[in-house]
Write an enzyme that holds these catalytic residues in place. Structure first.
Site, short mmCIF file in Angstrom:
data_model
loop_
_atom_site.label_atom_id
_atom_site.label_comp_id
_atom_site.label_asym_id
_atom_site.label_seq_id
_atom_site.Cartn_x
_atom_site.Cartn_y
_atom_site.Cartn_z
CG HIS A 190 -2.31 0.44 1.02
ND1 HIS A 190 -2.60 2.01 -0.12
CD2 HIS A 190 -3.16 0.81 2.25
CE1 HIS A 190 -3.85 2.20 0.12
NE2 HIS A 190 -4.38 1.71 0.91
CB ALA A 191 3.77 1.71 1.39
#
Length: 219
Positions: A190-191
């Protein structure tokens, strides 16, 4: 292949990147069915294999978008590769293990297909985990579980949550409402990758699978 450094201080994803890498470490997966009705029929007519065709579709979409090519280099610096090559699993029925083989990507499908066949011919019977040496850093991982038409698949990577490259898993295709569907799972960090980005991946992969006549070419 060039690795382009990212200036985090001047990056529009900085707050999202830092939040999902440090504060709330988060990876996630999404599984969707890709319709391959026409594609499967066409490759059978041409005597082609489905697995390398799907690997080509995956890698082509990956190479369109930086979020799927973003990672840390060997020095721990954040950046993105100009392009990626696929590393894919090959099952060994005799001892129920697998090998991971990488093939150089080419945007021209017939050339990529030839590269794949050469690597399979040279390495698929070698009962080692990674029989082809020299795997470059700019690779994505693709695996196949052709025995199950799964509806969800998740990988649990226990490290310091710095593995940012997506991981792709293919399942067994099946027929539904006169269509041939194949489950595909994508695991991302998700980064660097949000729901919008992974949704775009699936949509573009479906577009390539549907418009196969524009790139499949001659055998």
């Amino acid at each position: 292949m060039k690795f382009n450094l990212i200036d985090i201080e001047d990056w529009n994803r900085k707050p999202y990147f830092e939040h999902y890498l440090n504060a709330v470490r988060c990876t996630y997966s999404m599984t969707a069915n890709i319709e391959i009705t026409g594609l499967l029929r066409e490759i059978k007519l041409k005597g082609l294999k489905l697995y390398p065709t799907l690997i080509y579709i995956i890698t082509t979409v990956v190479n369109r978008h930086k979020e799927f090519r973003t990672c840390f280099d060997q020095k721990g610096k954040l950046g993105y590769w100009d392009s990626m090559n696929p590393s894919y699993t090959v099952f060994h029925k005799d001892n129920e293990t697998f090998s991971s083989i990488w093939t150089e990507y080419d945007e021209n499908f017939p050339r990529f297909y030839y590269n794949y066949l050469e690597d399979i011919r040279n390495y698929s019977d070698v009962l080692n985990f990674m029989p082809k040496t020299g795997e470059p850093a700019n690779t994505i991982n693709v695996s196949s579980i052709p025995w199950v038409n799964f509806t969800g698949f998740n990988l649990n990577i226990y490290n310091d949550a710095t593995y940012l490259i997506p991981i792709f898993t293919l399942g067994k295709y099946f027929q539904q409402d006169n269509k041939i569907l194949l489950p595909m799972s994508v695991q991302v960090h998700h980064a660097v990758c949000d729901g919008y980005h992974i949704s775009r991946f699936f949509n573009e992969a479906q577009e390539l699978a549907s418009n196969y006549e524009t790139w499949l070419g001659e055998k």
